[in-house]
Design a protein around this motif. Structure first.
Motif, PDB file in Angstrom:
ATOM      1  N   PRO A  49       3.992  -1.581  -5.176  1.00  0.00           N
ATOM      2  CA  PRO A  49       3.626  -0.651  -6.246  1.00  0.00           C
ATOM      3  C   PRO A  49       4.259   0.720  -5.985  1.00  0.00           C
ATOM      4  N   ASP A  50       4.319   1.547  -7.010  1.00  0.00           N
ATOM      5  CA  ASP A  50       4.892   2.887  -6.839  1.00  0.00           C
ATOM      6  C   ASP A  50       3.936   3.854  -6.135  1.00  0.00           C
ATOM      7  N   CYS A  51       2.723   3.402  -5.835  1.00  0.00           N
ATOM      8  CA  CYS A  51       1.737   4.261  -5.176  1.00  0.00           C
ATOM      9  C   CYS A  51       1.793   4.184  -3.655  1.00  0.00           C
ATOM     10  N   ALA A  52       2.735   3.400  -3.106  1.00  0.00           N
ATOM     11  CA  ALA A  52       2.804   3.230  -1.651  1.00  0.00           C
ATOM     12  C   ALA A  52       4.257   3.119  -1.200  1.00  0.00           C
ATOM     13  N   VAL A  53       4.506   3.699  -0.021  1.00  0.00           N
ATOM     14  CA  VAL A  53       5.840   3.666   0.581  1.00  0.00           C
ATOM     15  C   VAL A  53       5.725   2.958   1.925  1.00  0.00           C
ATOM     16  N   PRO A  54       6.567   1.931   2.178  1.00  0.00           N
ATOM     17  CA  PRO A  54       6.467   1.228   3.465  1.00  0.00           C
ATOM     18  C   PRO A  54       6.831   2.147   4.630  1.00  0.00           C
ATOM     19  N   LEU A  55       6.096   2.015   5.754  1.00  0.00           N
ATOM     20  CA  LEU A  55       6.413   2.794   6.950  1.00  0.00           C
ATOM     21  C   LEU A  55       7.696   2.312   7.600  1.00  0.00           C
TER      22      LEU A  55
END
Length: 187
Positions: A49-55
């Protein structure tokens, strides 16, 4: 004839359903072969989703699962915005030994991201009066409370309450300066 799909199960979960804006979101995806035959070419498909960025960037390899075998994938993401973050269902595709292709889906995962970071002060001010009308020379008690309901110290806090020209302070003060520890309150 009817082809019975292998008994493969996929689950997606997170240990926390509500986090602060600066906390990572952990997703755990488990794929298990509950059937009695080997499944081949198992592939995990994940849309973010656009609400999360992978670490870190994850590569999903193709693998086989023996009967009773499972694989667990753990991923961490940072929230990119506050509000409800919905991770869509994960999809796993696989084949039986005869080459028939199948797909299964997990449930979606929802995480509420609070706008306030976990290690920040958060000041709440509450002002009350004991009556809303008064005669000349009547006293009106005005109470102003300030509370730090955050998880970090609030330093050099300055609070001032404006006093109308028609009023005189008989007790207390209309200002306060100081520090507030987490959960500390001043009246």
């Amino acid at each position: 004839f009817i082809i019975t799909p292998p008994d493969v199960m996929i689950t997606k979960e997170t240990p926390m359903t509500s986090i602060a804006a600066d906390e990572p979101i952990e997703l755990i995806i488990k794929i298990k072969n509950n059937g009695n035959i080997k499944v081949l070419g198992v592939s995990l498909n994940e849309s973010l989703p656009d609400c999360a960025v992978p670490l870190k960037e994850e590569k999903f390899a193709t693998f086989d699962l023996e009967s009773g075998e499972s694989k667990i994938f753990t991923y961490e993401f940072l929230p990119s915005k506050a509000g409800l973050c919905i991770f869509n269902p994960s999809r796993v595709t696989f084949s039986d030994p005869a080459g028939n292709k199948f797909s299964k889906f997990s449930d979606e995962v929802k995480v509420m991201v609070q706008a306030r970071p976990s290690s920040e002060p958060h000041l709440v001010i509450d002002k009350n009066v004991d009556k809303y009308s008064a005669l000349v020379d009547d006293g009106v008690a005005v109470t102003v409370k300030i509370k730090n309901d955050g998880s970090a110290k609030a330093s050099n806090v300055s609070l001032m309450d404006a006093i109308p020209a028609c009023a005189v302070i008989s007790q207390g003060a209309n200002n306060w300066t100081g520090d507030l520890q987490p959960e500390e309150q001043k009246v």
